[in-house]
Design a protein around this motif. Sequence first.
Motif, PDB file in Angstrom:
ATOM      1  N   ILE A   6       0.864  -1.196   0.000  1.00 51.49           N
ATOM      2  CA  ILE A   6       0.000   0.000   0.000  1.00 51.49           C
ATOM      3  C   ILE A   6       0.894   1.238   0.000  1.00 51.49           C
ATOM      4  O   ILE A   6       1.713   1.418   0.895  1.00 51.49           O
ATOM      5  N   GLN A   7       0.723   2.075  -1.015  1.00 53.85           N
ATOM      6  CA  GLN A   7       1.495   3.327  -1.097  1.00 53.85           C
ATOM      7  C   GLN A   7       0.625   4.430  -0.508  1.00 53.85           C
ATOM      8  O   GLN A   7      -0.514   4.600  -0.917  1.00 53.85           O
ATOM      9  N   THR A   8       1.165   5.153   0.445  1.00 50.14           N
ATOM     10  CA  THR A   8       0.371   6.207   1.067  1.00 50.14           C
ATOM     11  C   THR A   8       1.258   7.356   1.540  1.00 50.14           C
ATOM     12  O   THR A   8       2.481   7.320   1.366  1.00 50.14           O
ATOM     13  N   GLN A   9       0.593   8.377   2.097  1.00 45.20           N
ATOM     14  CA  GLN A   9       1.371   9.532   2.578  1.00 45.20           C
ATOM     15  C   GLN A   9       1.616   9.474   4.077  1.00 45.20           C
ATOM     16  O   GLN A   9       2.569  10.064   4.569  1.00 45.20           O
ATOM     17  N   ALA A  10       0.730   8.776   4.807  1.00 46.82           N
ATOM     18  CA  ALA A  10       0.910   8.670   6.263  1.00 46.82           C
ATOM     19  C   ALA A  10       0.365   7.350   6.769  1.00 46.82           C
ATOM     20  O   ALA A  10      -0.684   6.890   6.315  1.00 46.82           O
ATOM     21  N   VAL A  11       1.095   6.757   7.704  1.00 48.65           N
ATOM     22  CA  VAL A  11       0.578   5.593   8.435  1.00 48.65           C
ATOM     23  C   VAL A  11       0.587   5.961   9.912  1.00 48.65           C
ATOM     24  O   VAL A  11       1.601   6.440  10.432  1.00 48.65           O
ATOM     25  N   GLU A  30      -5.221  17.158   4.176  1.00 45.05           N
ATOM     26  CA  GLU A  30      -5.250  16.456   2.880  1.00 45.05           C
ATOM     27  C   GLU A  30      -4.055  15.511   2.715  1.00 45.05           C
ATOM     28  O   GLU A  30      -3.418  15.457   1.666  1.00 45.05           O
ATOM     29  N   VAL A  31      -3.759  14.800   3.787  1.00 47.28           N
ATOM     30  CA  VAL A  31      -2.687  13.803   3.765  1.00 47.28           C
ATOM     31  C   VAL A  31      -3.363  12.424   3.783  1.00 47.28           C
ATOM     32  O   VAL A  31      -4.115  12.115   4.709  1.00 47.28           O
ATOM     33  N   ASP A  32      -3.126  11.631   2.747  1.00 48.66           N
ATOM     34  CA  ASP A  32      -3.724  10.281   2.686  1.00 48.66           C
ATOM     35  C   ASP A  32      -3.186   9.430   3.827  1.00 48.66           C
ATOM     36  O   ASP A  32      -1.965   9.322   3.979  1.00 48.66           O
ATOM     37  N   THR A  33      -4.089   8.821   4.560  1.00 48.19           N
ATOM     38  CA  THR A  33      -3.687   8.182   5.826  1.00 48.19           C
ATOM     39  C   THR A  33      -4.292   6.797   5.984  1.00 48.19           C
ATOM     40  O   THR A  33      -5.469   6.582   5.671  1.00 48.19           O
ATOM     41  N   HIS A  34      -3.481   5.873   6.488  1.00 47.98           N
ATOM     42  CA  HIS A  34      -3.959   4.556   6.921  1.00 47.98           C
ATOM     43  C   HIS A  34      -3.679   4.427   8.414  1.00 47.98           C
ATOM     44  O   HIS A  34      -2.637   4.895   8.892  1.00 47.98           O
ATOM     45  N   LEU A  35      -4.590   3.771   9.125  1.00 50.30           N
ATOM     46  CA  LEU A  35      -4.393   3.520  10.559  1.00 50.30           C
ATOM     47  C   LEU A  35      -4.240   2.022  10.794  1.00 50.30           C
ATOM     48  O   LEU A  35      -4.924   1.223  10.154  1.00 50.30           O
ATOM     49  N   VAL A  36      -3.379   1.682  11.755  1.00 51.77           N
ATOM     50  CA  VAL A  36      -3.185   0.254  12.089  1.00 51.77           C
ATOM     51  C   VAL A  36      -3.291   0.095  13.601  1.00 51.77           C
ATOM     52  O   VAL A  36      -2.763   0.924  14.350  1.00 51.77           O
ATOM     53  N   PHE A 316       0.374  19.446  10.881  1.00 50.59           N
ATOM     54  CA  PHE A 316       0.874  20.604  10.133  1.00 50.59           C
ATOM     55  C   PHE A 316       2.287  20.311   9.615  1.00 50.59           C
ATOM     56  O   PHE A 316       2.618  20.605   8.466  1.00 50.59           O
ATOM     57  N   ALA A 317       3.118  19.722  10.485  1.00 50.07           N
ATOM     58  CA  ALA A 317       4.506  19.437  10.091  1.00 50.07           C
ATOM     59  C   ALA A 317       4.541  18.388   8.973  1.00 50.07           C
ATOM     60  O   ALA A 317       5.351  18.485   8.047  1.00 50.07           O
ATOM     61  N   ALA A 318       3.654  17.418   9.036  1.00 45.45           N
ATOM     62  CA  ALA A 318       3.619  16.376   8.001  1.00 45.45           C
ATOM     63  C   ALA A 318       3.155  16.962   6.671  1.00 45.45           C
ATOM     64  O   ALA A 318       3.652  16.583   5.605  1.00 45.45           O
ATOM     65  N   ALA A 319       2.209  17.897   6.735  1.00 44.71           N
ATOM     66  CA  ALA A 319       1.700  18.505   5.496  1.00 44.71           C
ATOM     67  C   ALA A 319       2.840  19.199   4.760  1.00 44.71           C
ATOM     68  O   ALA A 319       2.905  19.179   3.520  1.00 44.71           O
ATOM     69  N   ALA A 320       3.762  19.786   5.504  1.00 49.71           N
ATOM     70  CA  ALA A 320       4.898  20.470   4.869  1.00 49.71           C
ATOM     71  C   ALA A 320       5.798  19.458   4.153  1.00 49.71           C
ATOM     72  O   ALA A 320       6.408  19.779   3.138  1.00 49.71           O
ATOM     73  N   ILE A 321       5.847  18.232   4.641  1.00 50.53           N
ATOM     74  CA  ILE A 321       6.670  17.189   3.986  1.00 50.53           C
ATOM     75  C   ILE A 321       5.937  16.626   2.766  1.00 50.53           C
ATOM     76  O   ILE A 321       6.499  16.459   1.687  1.00 50.53           O
ATOM     77  N   VAL A 322       4.636  16.361   2.951  1.00 49.27           N
ATOM     78  CA  VAL A 322       3.863  15.686   1.903  1.00 49.27           C
ATOM     79  C   VAL A 322       3.505  16.639   0.761  1.00 49.27           C
ATOM     80  O   VAL A 322       3.450  16.244  -0.407  1.00 49.27           O
ATOM     81  N   HIS A 323       3.242  17.889   1.104  1.00 51.01           N
ATOM     82  CA  HIS A 323       2.869  18.883   0.083  1.00 51.01           C
ATOM     83  C   HIS A 323       3.875  20.040   0.101  1.00 51.01           C
ATOM     84  O   HIS A 323       3.520  21.179   0.459  1.00 51.01           O
ATOM     85  N   PRO A 324       5.131  19.786  -0.286  1.00 51.91           N
ATOM     86  CA  PRO A 324       6.143  20.841  -0.164  1.00 51.91           C
ATOM     87  C   PRO A 324       5.826  22.048  -1.050  1.00 51.91           C
ATOM     88  O   PRO A 324       6.290  23.161  -0.785  1.00 51.91           O
ATOM     89  N   GLU A 325       4.997  21.814  -2.090  1.00 59.36           N
ATOM     90  CA  GLU A 325       4.696  22.896  -3.036  1.00 59.36           C
ATOM     91  C   GLU A 325       3.667  23.874  -2.452  1.00 59.36           C
ATOM     92  O   GLU A 325       3.524  24.983  -2.951  1.00 59.36           O
ATOM     93  N   ARG A 326       2.955  23.441  -1.405  1.00 58.10           N
ATOM     94  CA  ARG A 326       1.893  24.306  -0.863  1.00 58.10           C
ATOM     95  C   ARG A 326       2.380  25.055   0.359  1.00 58.10           C
ATOM     96  O   ARG A 326       3.196  24.537   1.108  1.00 58.10           O
ATOM     97  N   ARG A 327       1.814  26.222   0.564  1.00 60.06           N
ATOM     98  CA  ARG A 327       2.049  26.886   1.857  1.00 60.06           C
ATOM     99  C   ARG A 327       1.040  26.285   2.830  1.00 60.06           C
ATOM    100  O   ARG A 327      -0.145  26.198   2.520  1.00 60.06           O
ATOM    101  N   VAL A 328       1.533  25.828   3.981  1.00 60.48           N
ATOM    102  CA  VAL A 328       0.587  25.228   4.943  1.00 60.48           C
ATOM    103  C   VAL A 328      -0.056  26.365   5.738  1.00 60.48           C
ATOM    104  O   VAL A 328       0.591  26.996   6.572  1.00 60.48           O
ATOM    105  N   LEU A 329      -1.307  26.620   5.397  1.00 62.17           N
ATOM    106  CA  LEU A 329      -2.008  27.744   6.018  1.00 62.17           C
ATOM    107  C   LEU A 329      -2.885  27.258   7.162  1.00 62.17           C
ATOM    108  O   LEU A 329      -3.352  26.118   7.148  1.00 62.17           O
ATOM    109  N   LEU A 330      -3.111  28.141   8.095  1.00 62.17           N
ATOM    110  CA  LEU A 330      -4.085  27.821   9.133  1.00 62.17           C
ATOM    111  C   LEU A 330      -5.478  28.137   8.588  1.00 62.17           C
ATOM    112  O   LEU A 330      -5.730  29.243   8.116  1.00 62.17           O
ATOM    113  N   GLN A 331      -6.328  27.144   8.590  1.00 62.64           N
ATOM    114  CA  GLN A 331      -7.703  27.383   8.145  1.00 62.64           C
ATOM    115  C   GLN A 331      -8.640  26.969   9.276  1.00 62.64           C
ATOM    116  O   GLN A 331      -8.364  25.994   9.975  1.00 62.64           O
ATOM    117  N   TYR A 332      -9.732  27.702   9.407  1.00 61.23           N
ATOM    118  CA  TYR A 332     -10.707  27.358  10.448  1.00 61.23           C
ATOM    119  C   TYR A 332     -11.770  26.423   9.882  1.00 61.23           C
ATOM    120  O   TYR A 332     -12.290  26.662   8.789  1.00 61.23           O
TER     121      TYR A 332
END
Length: 351
Positions: A6-11, A30-36, A316-332
């Motif tokens: 399984i290829q994913t962005q977060a486990v 928006e980080v694709d995630t699997h839980l175990v 937030f820190a993971a989003a910066a790794i997974v989506h380096p092209e995006r600015r990680v903004l705070l959204q409500y």
Amino acid sequence: MDAPVIQTQAVVVGAGPVGLFQAFQLGLQEVDTHLVDALPHAGGQCAELYPDKPIYDIPGLPVCTGQELTERLLAQIAPFRQPLHLGQQVLSLGRLPDGRFALRTSAGTAFVTQTVFIAAGVGAFVPRKPPLPGLEALEGRQVHYHGPGAAALTGQHVVVMGGEDAALQTLLDLLSAGTCASLTLLHRTDKFKADPALDAAVRTALATGQVRLVPGQPVGLELTQDGRLAALQVATLADTTDHLPLDALLPRLGLSPKLGPLADWGLALERKLLPVATDTFSTAETGVFAVGDINTYPGKRKLILCGFHEATLAAFAAAAIVHPERRVLLQYTTTSPRLHELLGVAGAVPG
Ligand SMILES: Cc1cc2nc3c(=O)[nH]c(=O)nc-3n(C[C@H](O)[C@H](O)[C@H](O)COP(=O)(O)OP(=O)(O)OC[C@H]3O[C@@H](n4cnc5c(N)ncnc54)[C@H](O)[C@@H]3O)c2cc1C
């Protein structure tokens, strides 16, 4: 044949309260995630150790039980449809040459992922097993530490092992389903350490002959030529060895948390805990985060709400790794149309 990787962005390793909220925060990012989880159900300590006890310090929830909190967290992550791989322990974690991580579970599930979240609490809850050589080969066929449910045991001679709540409850559930050919309780004495209501119900079933009690310890297995379990050898209190024929053995000896394989993943541990940086909840290994009871840092408190905060910053820190092209903004969640879309509430009329 092995299942595809399984290829994913977060486990997320561990589906306790903090692992579940971690998945929620990763969903918002928006980080694709699997839980175990090693347990056959989500909720970690809340579901396993105190499902019916009240918790009073979850913000905004004056009181809820461990089970209720688990159900609310599961409802909260439902919009993200993140796969939950239950009843399997993550055994190995290693970095690949391309910087991603490879994980493998006890059920053979394999992941390749950009980030890993260790939300392992006090360790994987794994069943205590009777120390009988050869038992492992029968697991999942005739020996079941969880389940397998009354329908699967139809017409079978079933032995439940243990003298605490889990054993007595399993026995009573099977009795009320009425599908088994016979039900035997195997326990080292004729005294139980269980809820008085369960104790009383089992005593009634024993008195009416619906259930048989065998006080003693299993000391050996009797197998047929084709490797089926035919009987247990039981050392009785009278110092004799009895022969107990059966089709299925359901040990219910409790669960013990095992840090187990995590200690071999090459991560720096401090008194069996993972030290983290408090701005990202990253371990010293970039891309591997640790949240909840498993981590340590100055001022750490093993509380669910602290784990929720840790999970939020880690996402937030993971989003910066997974989506380096995006600015990680705070959204409500209150006002962001994008978050509303992700949560499946876009266009919903506030009540
Ligand atoms: C009786 C009791 C009452 C409590 N009351 C409160 C309270 O009122 N308020 C409060 O804030 N806190 C309370 N706590 C503490 C709270 O339950 C913990 O802080 C919380 O459960 C930690 O959550 P977690 O997700 O980090 O870990 P856990 O709940 O321990 O979950 C970790 C999960 O990870 C899984 N796991 C571990 N290793 C692996 C692996 N290798 N592979 C697969 N799965 C793995 C385990 O099976 C487990 O399900 C209480 C604890 C107890 C025991």
